[in-house]
Structures are given as structure tokens and as C-alpha cells.
Design a protein around this motif. Structure first.
Motif, PDB file in Angstrom:
ATOM      1  N   ALA A 103       0.828  -1.208   0.000  1.00 58.59           N
ATOM      2  CA  ALA A 103       0.000   0.000   0.000  1.00 58.59           C
ATOM      3  C   ALA A 103       0.860   1.255   0.000  1.00 58.59           C
ATOM      4  N   VAL A 104       1.964   1.220   0.751  1.00 63.41           N
ATOM      5  CA  VAL A 104       2.876   2.362   0.785  1.00 63.41           C
ATOM      6  C   VAL A 104       3.509   2.573  -0.594  1.00 63.41           C
ATOM      7  N   VAL A 105       3.932   1.464  -1.229  1.00 60.23           N
ATOM      8  CA  VAL A 105       4.525   1.565  -2.575  1.00 60.23           C
ATOM      9  C   VAL A 105       3.503   2.104  -3.562  1.00 60.23           C
ATOM     10  N   LEU A 106       2.245   1.638  -3.457  1.00 64.07           N
ATOM     11  CA  LEU A 106       1.187   2.145  -4.327  1.00 64.07           C
ATOM     12  C   LEU A 106       1.002   3.648  -4.160  1.00 64.07           C
ATOM     13  N   ALA A 107       1.066   4.113  -2.918  1.00 65.08           N
ATOM     14  CA  ALA A 107       0.924   5.546  -2.647  1.00 65.08           C
ATOM     15  C   ALA A 107       2.056   6.329  -3.301  1.00 65.08           C
ATOM     16  N   LEU A 108       3.265   5.780  -3.237  1.00 65.90           N
ATOM     17  CA  LEU A 108       4.411   6.440  -3.864  1.00 65.90           C
ATOM     18  C   LEU A 108       4.269   6.469  -5.389  1.00 65.90           C
ATOM     19  N   VAL A 109       3.758   5.371  -5.956  1.00 67.60           N
ATOM     20  CA  VAL A 109       3.515   5.326  -7.401  1.00 67.60           C
ATOM     21  C   VAL A 109       2.492   6.392  -7.800  1.00 67.60           C
ATOM     22  N   LEU A 111       1.840   9.189  -6.233  1.00 63.41           N
ATOM     23  CA  LEU A 111       2.483  10.505  -6.124  1.00 63.41           C
ATOM     24  C   LEU A 111       3.385  10.785  -7.323  1.00 63.41           C
ATOM     25  N   PHE A 112       4.137   9.757  -7.752  1.00 67.55           N
ATOM     26  CA  PHE A 112       5.041   9.929  -8.889  1.00 67.55           C
ATOM     27  C   PHE A 112       4.264  10.235 -10.164  1.00 67.55           C
ATOM     28  N   ILE A 113       3.163   9.480 -10.395  1.00 65.79           N
ATOM     29  CA  ILE A 113       2.352   9.710 -11.593  1.00 65.79           C
ATOM     30  C   ILE A 113       1.752  11.110 -11.569  1.00 65.79           C
ATOM     31  N   ALA A 114       1.243  11.510 -10.402  1.00 64.68           N
ATOM     32  CA  ALA A 114       0.644  12.844 -10.278  1.00 64.68           C
ATOM     33  C   ALA A 114       1.683  13.935 -10.512  1.00 64.68           C
ATOM     34  N   ALA A 247      -4.378   6.204  -5.539  1.00 60.97           N
ATOM     35  CA  ALA A 247      -4.212   6.674  -4.163  1.00 60.97           C
ATOM     36  C   ALA A 247      -5.366   6.193  -3.286  1.00 60.97           C
ATOM     37  N   ARG A 248      -6.561   6.175  -3.849  1.00 61.94           N
ATOM     38  CA  ARG A 248      -7.719   5.686  -3.089  1.00 61.94           C
ATOM     39  C   ARG A 248      -7.584   4.198  -2.784  1.00 61.94           C
ATOM     40  N   TRP A 249      -7.136   3.414  -3.770  1.00 59.35           N
ATOM     41  CA  TRP A 249      -6.896   1.985  -3.534  1.00 59.35           C
ATOM     42  C   TRP A 249      -5.840   1.799  -2.442  1.00 59.35           C
ATOM     43  N   SER A 250      -4.795   2.616  -2.522  1.00 58.27           N
ATOM     44  CA  SER A 250      -3.709   2.535  -1.546  1.00 58.27           C
ATOM     45  C   SER A 250      -4.219   2.801  -0.137  1.00 58.27           C
TER      46      SER A 250
END
Length: 336
Positions: A103-109, A111-114, A247-250
Motif C-alpha cells: 500500500a505504501v509503494v502504491l501511494a508512492l507510485v 504521487l510519482f504519476i501525479a 491513491a484511493r486503492w492505496s
């Protein structure tokens, strides 16, 4: 020695792995192999033919391969150390720990895409629509195959029986210690219904694949419209939308795995209510009750009760034995 005495003398084990632990582990490794192979091919082909779109997508897939590796190693470690006595309640929660990391990695992904999308929205760059659509379509095909392999992301039902479960066991405490060892059994008519089982480790891996697939779908739509109408701004705009969804999934995965890790139980938890109803039906009062998750489909409970005419702990354990989700029970009995 009777069967009951033999069970009492047996040394119980705290094996609380999910029912499909081995299957999920195998499928996760297959998905890692597919993702890594695709990543290497894209980076190599991109470098050979001078395609930055291929190189960029290859490195993007490497982040998901790393996250999937977390899930696979968690499955491997949990299985190999399932009977290690140093883990007080087994290794069933390792999957939730890996899910939290995913979930943390997903959040970082996200942020990077945004971040990248915002940069391109403010300063548009030329896009080779044909090549980008081809790469996105190839990536989507691979992700759909991986999503099929991980399909269901860990949903199932607990039946109280599985190859990796070990044995259901309970403890009773009065003045002396009593040990009760009960083998797993399937539900029969009239027993408590099975509870949904969710493997958060597999769910984390599935969401990474789904996030990549979503990114590909949104990219294809934006690139097609951009090629038709010259809307270069649409690609980064849809990228920001995709980042919000990821981000919502994360957040959802982080919330659910975090609750398991800190032994959070919702106030309306049906398992706690079922335990109370069973005990109170026997004329006893529950003074203290602790219920927590030990692993996918496995829960532990400590029940402290008082009764005017108290029965032995084994009596109350027997009354709770029909609840398949309970794999480890401690009963403390006091006279009211």
C-alpha cells in the motif's frame, strides 16, 4: 490411550496460514516472472531501437515487480517459519505486513504519476502517439493476464480446513491449566456460517497489477483522443485522474491491513457478538473478551466469563467449537 487423551497430550502448533497460501504464492511468482520478462524485453528493445516510450514503460514495470516481490517473499517466509515457536501466534499476519508495504509503494507510485503528469500539463512535450499506443496496449495485455492469475485477490470463505492450516486448538484456564486440542472440521447444517476470508497480501499484489492496467487503459484512451483531436493536454490530465484512483486503492489497503496489524476489531464485529451470544445462552456473563485476527480465515479469542454455577472451561470451548473462524481460544472461568 483414547483419541481424546492423545489429542490432549499432543503438542499443538500455531499454523494460521490462509487456505490457499501455496496457490497464491505460486501464482505471485508466476506474475513476477511475467512482469520481469516484459520489463527486460521493453528496456532492451527500447534501447536497441531508440524508443524512450518502451524504456520508460519498462522501468515503470520494475516498480511493480519490486512490490510483487515483497508479496512473494512474505508468502515464502510465512510458510517456511509457520511452525517456528518464536512466533507466538504463528506467521499468519506476515501477509498483512506485506500488504501494508504494498500500500505504501502504491501511494508512492500515485504521487510519482501525479507529479510527472502535473509537470507535463504545465509544460507539454511532443508525443509519438502511434508508438505510445502500441506500448500501452502491450502492457495492458500483460497486466490483464497477470490480473487473471491473481483473480479474486484473496476472497474466499473459511471452512475450518486446509492443507496449510495446522490444527484448531484452545486453552482453558481455571485454577489449573487445561489444554484442549481439536482437529479442523468442515461445517455441517446448523453450524455458524463461514466468514469471508481476504488475503491482504494477494490483494496488494492484485492492486499493483490493476493499477498498471488502469494506467494503460487511461493512457490508451487519452492517446487515441489526442491523436485524433490534437489534445496533448489530455494525456497528463488523465494521468492525474489515474493517480487519484490509485491513491484511493492505496488508502483502502493501508487502512485494512493496518487494522489487522494493530488488532483493531470493529464495534459491530459479528464474531465477537456470536461468542457473547453463545456464552450468555449458557447462563454465564462475559466479563472480558478479546478477539483478533491471526491470519486469513483464522481468529484468536480470550474469553473471561463468570457464572453462578460455572462449568469447566472445556464445556464453554465445546459450545464455541462450531464457529469455524475461531482457531485459538482461551477460556477463563470464575464463579459469580
Amino acid at each position: 490411550m483414547t483419541d481424546h487423551e492423545e489429542r490432549l497430550s499432543s503438542r499443538h502448533q500455531h499454523v494460521f496460514l490462509g487456505e490457499d497460501h501455496r496457490r497464491n504464492e505460486t501464482r505471485t511468482w508466476i506474475v513476477i516472472a511475467l512482469t520481469t520478462t516484459t520489463m527486460v524485453l521493453e528496456i532492451a528493445a527500447g534501447s536497441l531501437f531508440g524508443s524512450m516510450a518502451l524504456v520508460a514503460d519498462g522501468w515503470h514495470m520494475s516498480t511493480h515487480a519490486a512490490a510483487l516481490l515483497i508479496a512473494a517473499l512474505a508468502y515464502l517466509y510465512a510458510r517456511r517459519h509457520a511452525r517456528d515457536p518464536r512466533f507466538t501466534f504463528g506467521t499468519g499476519k506476515l501477509g498483512d505486513l506485506a500488504g501494508f508495504a504494498s500500500a505504501v509503494v502504491l501511494a508512492l507510485v500515485a504521487l510519482f504519476i501525479a507529479f510527472e503528469s502535473t509537470k507535463r500539463l504545465m509544460a507539454p512535450v511532443p508525443i509519438d502517439f502511434g508508438q505510445a499506443i502500441a506500448v500501452a496496449s502491450f502492457g495492458l495485455a500483460i497486466n490483464l493476464l497477470c490480473a487473471f492469475l491473481l483473480g479474486g485477490h484473496g476472497h474466499g470463505h473459511s471452512h475450518g480446513h486446509g492443507h496449510d492450516h495446522g490444527h484448531k486448538h484452545s486453552h482453558g484456564h481455571d485454577h489449573d491449566d487445561h489444554h484442549h486440542h481439536q482437529e479442523h472440521g468442515h461445517h455441517h447444517p446448523g453450524e455458524a456460517p463461514s466468514r469471508p476470508v481476504q488475503d491482504n497480501n494477494l490483494r496488494g499484489a492484485y492492486l499493483h497489477v490493476l493499477a498498471d492496467a488502469l494506467t494503460s487503459v487511461l493512457a490508451i484512451a487519452a492517446l487515441l483522443l489526442g491523436s485524433l483531436y490534437g489534445w496533448i493536454w489530455l494525456d497528463p490530465a488523465i494521468g492525474i485522474l489515474g493517480a487519484l484512483v490509485i491513491a484511493r486503492w492505496s488508502f483502502g489497503l493501508m487502512r485494512d491491513t493496518g487494522r489487522v496489524l494493530i488488532d483493531f476489531v470493529p464495534g459491530d464485529d459479528d464474531l465477537s457478538g456470536e461468542i457473547r451470544r453463545v456464552i450468555e445462552a449458557e447462563g454465564a456473563e462475559v466479563n472480558d473478551l478479546h478477539v483478533w485476527q491471526l491470519g486469513p480465515g483464522h481468529h484468536g479469542a480470550i474469553v473471561s466469563l463468570a457464572a453462578r454455577k460455572p462449568a469447566p472451561p472445556a464445556f464453554y470451548r465445546e459450545r464455541l467449537s462450531h464457529i469455524a473462524a475461531l482457531s485459538h481460544v482461551t477460556v477463563e472461568v470464575e464463579a459469580a
